[in-house]
Design an enzyme around this catalytic site. Structure first.
Site, short mmCIF file in Angstrom:
data_model
loop_
_atom_site.label_atom_id
_atom_site.label_comp_id
_atom_site.label_asym_id
_atom_site.label_seq_id
_atom_site.Cartn_x
_atom_site.Cartn_y
_atom_site.Cartn_z
N HIS A 135 -8.68 -1.29 5.83
CA HIS A 135 -9.01 -2.58 6.45
C HIS A 135 -9.45 -3.54 5.34
O HIS A 135 -10.25 -3.17 4.47
CB HIS A 135 -10.14 -2.38 7.47
CG HIS A 135 -10.51 -3.66 8.16
ND1 HIS A 135 -9.71 -4.22 9.13
CD2 HIS A 135 -11.57 -4.49 7.99
CE1 HIS A 135 -10.27 -5.36 9.53
NE2 HIS A 135 -11.40 -5.54 8.85
N ASN A 154 0.84 -1.21 0.00
CA ASN A 154 0.00 0.00 0.00
C ASN A 154 0.87 1.26 0.00
O ASN A 154 0.56 2.23 -0.69
CB ASN A 154 -0.96 0.00 1.19
CG ASN A 154 -2.16 -0.88 0.93
OD1 ASN A 154 -3.07 -0.52 0.20
ND2 ASN A 154 -2.15 -2.08 1.50
#
Ligand code: GRF
Length: 206
Positions: free
Chosen positions: A114, A19
């Site tokens: 998440h 990420n």
């Protein structure tokens, strides 16, 4: 005259940093008007730190084991972030729950990703939880961080279909692909001033 101020990001990591890489790539392509002021890891020797170094980003290894309690660790994290003049904190695979010390220091300025469609399957092993429950769709959620675990106002979600033969690994990898678009997209929305928070709801202007 319009003046654009480059937002300074502080990115917290604990692992491989895919990420982080997606965010670096979108900044380097000029799409996101931000600078990564520092990458902080609670673990030494994680690949996220190598990724940051390759791009000339300052790194800080800030190990939680050395702190007797969470709030003290977070107070030290806040000090590091302040030292780098960070405006927005990004939890990019940071495997620690934050205490009120961090949340109060950066109100509505901490984002988490998440690997499930919250409020379903918060906490650890979200992908396995989704498989065990038998859902047909899962995905990822980008949300602001509040005092709960994975409970803050939701900014963006992306959906991923769950196939019958999916394992935790295959589902995680599909979800990660979605994360690599959703997370930078969400950061861009904030930096471009398109977000308003109203209670639990995040309003996005066109
Ligand atoms: C992501 O799947 C994210 O949803 C979770 O931790 C993982 C981090 O992966 N919070 P990476 O370090 O960004 O590759």
């Amino acid at each position: 005259m319009s003046v654009s101020i480059r937002c300074r990001l502080g990115i917290l990591v604990s692992g491989s940093g895919t990420n982080l890489q997606a965010i670096i790539d979108r900044i380097e392509s000029g799409e996101i008007n931000a600078e990564i002021a520092c990458v902080i890891s609670n673990k030494a020797d994680v690949f996220a730190l190598t990724r940051a170094s390759r791009h000339g980003i300052p790194i800080v290894v800030h190990e939680n084991e050395k702190f007797p309690e969470r709030r003290l660790y977070d107070a030290a994290t806040v000090e590091i972030l302040r030292g780098y003049n960070v405006d927005l904190v990004i939890l990019a695979g940071f495997m620690r729950i934050l205490s009120d010390v961090m949340v109060n220091a950066f109100p509505h300025a901490i984002l988490n990703i998440h690997p499930a469609l919250l409020p379903s399957f918060p906490g650890l092993h979200a992908q396995q939880q989704a498989l065990d429950y038998g859902v047909r769709f899962s995905g990822c959620t980008v949300h602001f961080v509040d005092y709960g675990t994975d409970t803050g106002p939701i900014l963006l979600q992306a959906i991923v279909p769950v196939e019958q033969d999916d394992t935790e690994e295959t589902l995680s990898s599909k979800i990660q692909k979605a994360e690599h678009k959703a997370f930078p997209d969400a950061i861009k929305l904030i930096i471009d001033g398109k977000i308003k928070i109203s209670g639990r709801k995040v309003l996005i202007s066109e």
